[in-house]
Design a protein around this motif. Structure first.
Motif, mmCIF file in Angstrom:
data_model
loop_
_atom_site.group_PDB
_atom_site.id
_atom_site.type_symbol
_atom_site.label_atom_id
_atom_site.label_comp_id
_atom_site.label_asym_id
_atom_site.label_seq_id
_atom_site.Cartn_x
_atom_site.Cartn_y
_atom_site.Cartn_z
ATOM 1 N N ARG A 6 6.456 0.694 8.897
ATOM 2 C CA ARG A 6 5.258 0.348 8.119
ATOM 3 C C ARG A 6 5.321 0.832 6.680
ATOM 4 N NH1 ARG A 6 2.688 2.723 12.855
ATOM 5 N NH2 ARG A 6 2.545 4.607 11.615
ATOM 6 N N ARG A 41 8.640 -6.077 10.073
ATOM 7 C CA ARG A 41 8.878 -4.678 9.711
ATOM 8 C C ARG A 41 10.088 -4.200 10.521
ATOM 9 N NH1 ARG A 41 3.678 -5.410 11.398
ATOM 10 N NH2 ARG A 41 1.969 -5.019 9.961
ATOM 11 N N TYR A 81 -6.756 -4.973 6.499
ATOM 12 C CA TYR A 81 -6.817 -4.413 5.150
ATOM 13 C C TYR A 81 -6.871 -5.519 4.112
ATOM 14 C CZ TYR A 81 -1.639 -4.700 5.680
ATOM 15 O OH TYR A 81 -0.359 -5.108 5.928
ATOM 16 N N MET A 103 0.842 -1.213 0.000
ATOM 17 C CA MET A 103 0.000 0.000 0.000
ATOM 18 C C MET A 103 0.869 1.252 0.000
ATOM 19 S SD MET A 103 -2.882 -1.151 2.709
ATOM 20 C CE MET A 103 -1.641 -1.800 3.789
ATOM 21 N N ALA A 106 -2.961 -6.823 8.418
ATOM 22 C CA ALA A 106 -1.808 -7.535 8.939
ATOM 23 C C ALA A 106 -1.771 -7.306 10.438
ATOM 24 C CB ALA A 106 -0.516 -7.007 8.326
ATOM 25 N N GLU A 139 -2.912 5.931 6.434
ATOM 26 C CA GLU A 139 -2.033 5.497 7.528
ATOM 27 C C GLU A 139 -1.469 6.693 8.304
ATOM 28 O OE1 GLU A 139 0.763 2.331 7.184
ATOM 29 O OE2 GLU A 139 -0.398 1.272 5.664
HETATM 30 N N1 GLY Z 1 1.796 -0.598 6.017
HETATM 31 C C1 GLY Z 1 1.120 -1.817 6.241
HETATM 32 C C2 GLY Z 1 1.660 -2.621 7.325
HETATM 33 O O1 GLY Z 1 2.653 -2.264 7.940
HETATM 34 O O2 GLY Z 1 1.068 -3.651 7.604
#
Ligand code: GLY
Length: 384
Positions: A342, A316, A260, A49, A273, A55
């Motif tokens: 993210r 992440r 999402y 995304m 997620a 966000e």
């Molecule tokens: N930007 C989406 C996530 O970190 O899941």
């Protein structure tokens, strides 16, 4: 490479390292990229995304400015990458619909909209029926939403494949080994020793190894980037053309939980997620898959007919303030491009541009152009 020092060594072949390597080589640099399995970490798991508006978070206004800058750079980055590699990156400009499932979720969405308005971001409140006119597959149970046409998406796996092709074309040398240790001589980084026993020397080393960036042996203790793994679990579904499916990315709040759904042209639907502080536990759990699918079907009942293609977990690279570390490390010859948390996919174009800009300007320790990203914002505080 032996003892002959090259110009640039990029450690890490995720989307950040690949983008930086490509741009450095395009700018005329001699580049070696080190990764045993490029694009197999967070890049392979990410949904893709490009969503700074949906966000947007309180307290992250400086990061938002960078996110918006990179979102604006994506269409030309994608076009250039497709031209260089001959591969599609799946750029999809259909936009994003944020959904509130129950009255409390809708109230939270109204609050997000107020914040977006304060920042002059493009976002329009919609009634539940207006949401369903845009996306007829949505459940009648939803309470309303926000139309955010500027939040787009790409397919990170295709982007990575295209970047590998573009890097090859631009002359980047890919070395398939992991970095074992940073080599330091006379207070200067001079490259890394690989796990295969070889040494890769370079005038400038760019550390872009995601959440592992802080673990590299040989980094001076006070300068170790404070990045940590933040686990995300997600599912990949496939809907055939007989099943109603969304055209846009859907980001929903369902009884207080975020979920999402990111649709690809070929019928794939990425459902994510979780966000978990679990160290390096990479297991996919039944509880996470249950929660994601439960919340996803609340807003999009047709997913119950989808094929469950893959469940996966990735990390992440989180930083203490959620913003990346891009710039001089504090050790001469070592630059950081990590901690994108993210927004790794979103921030790839702007990060690569900053890396090239900094290196062209001599990577001076006095660099202050982007204080919000300066890695020294952490290390300065920790040093006596
Ligand atoms: N930007 C989406 C996530 O970190 O899941």
């Amino acid at each position: 490479m032996g003892d002959h020092p090259g110009e640039f060594l990029v450690v890490g072949g995720g989307i950040i390292g690949l983008s930086a390597a490509w741009r450095l080589a395009q700018a005329g640099g001699e580049v070696v990229l080190l990764d045993p399995a490029p694009a197999s970490g967070a890049t392979a798991v990410a949904a893709g995304m490009l969503a700074p508006v949906t966000e947007a978070h309180y307290g992250e206004e400086e990061l938002l400015a960078l996110n918006l800058e990179s979102r604006a750079a994506w269409p030309s980055f994608a076009a250039e990458l497709e031209a260089a590699s001959g591969e599609s990156v799946g750029y999809n400009a259909s936009g994003t619909l944020a959904i509130g499932y129950d009255p409390s979720d809708k109230a939270a969405l109204d609050e997000l909209h107020r914040f977006q308005q304060k920042l002059s971001l493009e976002s329009t409140p919609l009634t539940a029926s207006a949401c369903r006119r845009l996306e007829p597959a949505l459940s009648p149970a939803i309470r309303g939403g926000l139309d955010v046409p500027g939040d787009h998406q790409v397919d990170p796996r295709r982007v990575a494949s295209a970047l590998l092709g573009a890097c090859r074309e631009a002359g980047v040398v890919l070395e398939r080994t992991a970095a074992a240790r940073l080599l330091v001589s006379s207070d200067r980084a001079i490259g890394v020793a690989g796990e295969d026993g070889r040494e890769f020397r370079a005038a400038t080393t760019v550390l872009a190894a995601g959440w592992r960036s802080g673990e590299l042996a040989g980094l001076p203790e006070g300068l170790r980037p404070p990045v940590r793994p933040v686990k995300g679990q997600l599912c990949r579904l496939r809907l055939d053309e007989r099943v109603p499916r969304p055209a846009r990315t859907l980001r929903a709040l369902v009884r207080g939980s975020f979920v999402y759904l990111v649709p690809r042209e070929d019928g794939e639907l990425v459902c994510g997620a979780t966000s978990e502080e679990m160290g390096t536990d990479r297991r996919v759990t039944a509880g996470a898959v249950y929660q994601l699918l439960r919340d996803a079907q609340a807003i999009l009942p047709s997913i119950l007919e989808a094929e469950l293609v893959e469940t996966l977990a990735g990390f992440r690279p989180g930083s203490p303030d959620n913003a990346p570390l891009v710039g001089p490390s504090g050790l001469e010859g070592l630059m950081l491009a990590t901690g994108h948390f993210r927004h790794g996919i979103l921030l790839a174009p702007v990060t690569a541009a900053i890396v090239v800009e900094l290196i062209s300007s001599g990577l001076g320790e006095g660099w202050q152009a982007r204080p919000a990203l300066d890695p020294r914002r952490f290390t300065r505080r920790r040093r006596p």
